[in-house]
Design an enzyme around this catalytic site. Structure first.
Site, short mmCIF file in Angstrom:
data_model
loop_
_atom_site.label_atom_id
_atom_site.label_comp_id
_atom_site.label_asym_id
_atom_site.label_seq_id
_atom_site.Cartn_x
_atom_site.Cartn_y
_atom_site.Cartn_z
CE LYS A 85 -4.02 -1.35 -0.59
NZ LYS A 85 -4.85 -0.76 -1.62
C1 LIG Z 1 -2.62 -7.05 3.44
C2 LIG Z 1 -3.26 -6.63 2.17
N1 LIG Z 1 -3.41 -7.52 1.21
C3 LIG Z 1 -4.00 -7.21 0.06
C4 LIG Z 1 -4.52 -5.97 -0.17
C5 LIG Z 1 -5.25 -5.71 -1.46
O1 LIG Z 1 -4.64 -4.84 -2.30
P1 LIG Z 1 -5.51 -3.96 -3.27
O2 LIG Z 1 -6.28 -2.98 -2.42
O3 LIG Z 1 -4.53 -3.26 -4.14
O4 LIG Z 1 -6.42 -4.84 -4.02
C6 LIG Z 1 -4.40 -5.02 0.81
C7 LIG Z 1 -5.00 -3.70 0.64
O5 LIG Z 1 -5.27 -2.97 1.57
C8 LIG Z 1 -3.75 -5.34 2.02
O6 LIG Z 1 -3.64 -4.46 3.01
#
Ligand SMILES: Cc1ncc(COP(=O)(O)O)c(C=O)c1O
Length: 453
Positions: free
Chosen positions: A44
């Site tokens: 992020k």
């Molecule tokens: C630990 C974790 N995994 C996966 C994601 C998913 O990513 P995206 O929001 O880009 O789909 C996030 C997003 O906040 C996250 O914090």
């Protein structure tokens, strides 16, 4: 000199690390994109930096600092934004669901951010839903800017400009498959868009209950990916940054499989990662079973397991929710039978109807959700009623037959099917009923007496 002018220059260019042991027996090479190497500890950081730079460029935030960054976040986006806020001299206010791991809240405050907690399981239209509350705070705060990672095009764009090209370069163009979870969808949409242009197959990894992959939207235990949908949500609430057209295929992963893989990655690869990484790797390994030695799979590992020491890496947490068995018996399932079908009365049902549908015994009262699943996710179970008690109410005062059963539900203690009977009994307190859990879902409701004595 190979120095960075600020911590922000250290965002991105994360390592690609081969998974060697969990992949035993599989033909293709599988590499993890280790996003916990970013300075804020997750994928992020990329989106946070891109969104703030974009807002400063357009004037939504003052480019010289002094603005207020507001966001609805389950933690990682907040940390990323807090890192940028610190460096650029903005204030940061985050609205988080009360279901997230405690460590994440502590972490946000450690960066000097303000944290507002709200109930995580509210309909999208509710004024205190995370997104509505964040938007309102931004609106009412002088200098406030709502980052809105769910709908902000800078989020997927940064992955198209950085994450995708990094993977292409790091693999010398040999990558054939990308596997990623979907939260806002920024990572998979941007990275996927770039890599798809080079012939890469894009695979989404989704918690089984999540609506992205076709689940019923009931709560699940892998944080930050997938899409929960409250049963009372009426309108469309899919994030605008998620582009389903980029995803060639979706693999649905049960929580148990994700959590088991999360732990295996720590034990067998030395990679302490979060549950969304476990979910993505579980999907990647299933995919790899179908592929050959010329294929090369890249799987995104979004964050570190340090965020979840009190959850996925805590044996007590896993056992209490029915994800694993206690070391020694006798266990709860030896005392309490599962049920062929959980007796359920949806919230909103009048007492008279509950009495018609159920003749006796305790009945689990849940928020209303159409579901063919005979089990119910624990966070949706409001409590338990005893049919005899309801009958006494209606017999005493027939005018009360129209009352909502939810108003009569009393809390029950949830116990894992694999918990040791002794420790489960010690947690009962004055509860009259227990909810029997397998994989975080209620499979039966029983009188607590069966566990006592
Ligand atoms: C630990 C974790 N995994 C996966 C994601 C998913 O990513 P995206 O929001 O880009 O789909 C996030 C997003 O906040 C996250 O914090």
């Amino acid at each position: 000199m190979t120095i960075h002018e600020s911590v922000l220059d250290a965002v991105g260019e994360t390592p690609l690390v081969r998974l060697n042991r969990v992949t035993a027996g599989l033909a293709p090479a599988v590499y993890g994109k280790v996003e916990f190497s970013n300075p804020g500890g997750s994928v992020k950081d990329r989106a946070a930096l891109a969104m703030v730079r974009d807002a400063e460029r357009t004037g939504a935030l003052p480019p010289t600092g002094g603005g207020v960054i507001v966001e609805a976040t389950s933690g990682n986006t907040g940390v990323g934004l807090a890192v940028v806020a610190a460096q650029h001299g903005h204030r940061a206010v985050f609205v988080v669901p009360n279901t997230i791991a405690r460590e994440k809240v502590t972490l946000l405050r450690a960066y000097g951010a303000e944290v507002v907690e709200t109930i995580g399981t509210l309909p999208r239209e509710h004024p205190r839903h995370v997104k509505n509350l964040a938007a309102r705070i931004a609106e009412q705060t002088p200098g406030g800017w709502y980052a809105n990672q769910y709908d902000n095009p800078a989020n997927p764009r940064v992955h198209e400009l950085t994450t995708g090209p990094e993977i292409w370069r790091q693999t010398d163009g040999r990558v054939t498959h990308l596997v990623s979870g979907i939260g806002t969808g920024g990572t998979i949409s941007g990275t996927g868009r770039f890599l798809r242009g080079h012939g890469v197959v894009v695979v989404g990894a989704d918690p089984e209950a999540s609506v992205y992959g076709g689940g019923d939207g009931s709560p699940y235990y892998v944080e930050s990916v997938g899409h929960y949908r409250h049963p009372d949500t009426r309108g469309e609430d899919s994030p605008q940054v998620y582009d389903p057209a980029v995803v060639d295929r979706m693999l649905r992963v049960p929580d148990r499989e994700s959590l088991r893989m999360t732990r295996r990655l720590a034990h067998e690869e030395g990679l302490l990662v979060g549950g969304s990484s476990g979910c993505a790797v579980a999907a990647a390994l299933r995919l790899a079973e179908e592929l050959g030695p010329r294929d090369l799979v890249v799987v995104i590992l979004p964050d570190s397991g340090r965020n979840y020491l009190s959850k996925y890496f805590d044996d007590g947490w896993l056992t209490r929710l029915g994800f694993q068995d206690a070391a020694a018996g006798p266990r709860v399932r030896d005392r309490l039978p599962g049920a062929a079908r959980l007796p359920v009365a949806p919230g909103g049902t009048p007492l008279a109807e509950v009495l018609r549908a159920h003749r006796e015994g305790p009945v689990a009262v849940v928020v209303a959700r159409e579901s063919g699943d005979p089990t119910r996710s624990l966070p949706e179970v409001l409590g338990v009623v005893r049919v005899e008690a309801l009958r006494a109410v209606v017999d005493g005062e027939p005018g009360r037959a129209d009352e909502d059963v939810a108003g009569h539900a009393v809390p029950a203690t949830a116990v894992g099917a694999g918990e040791a009977v002794d420790s489960a009994a010690a947690r009962l307190g004055p509860a009259e009923h227990v909810l029997l859990l397998v994989d975080g879902r209620v499979v039966a409701v029983h009188p607590a007496e069966l566990l006592r004595g």
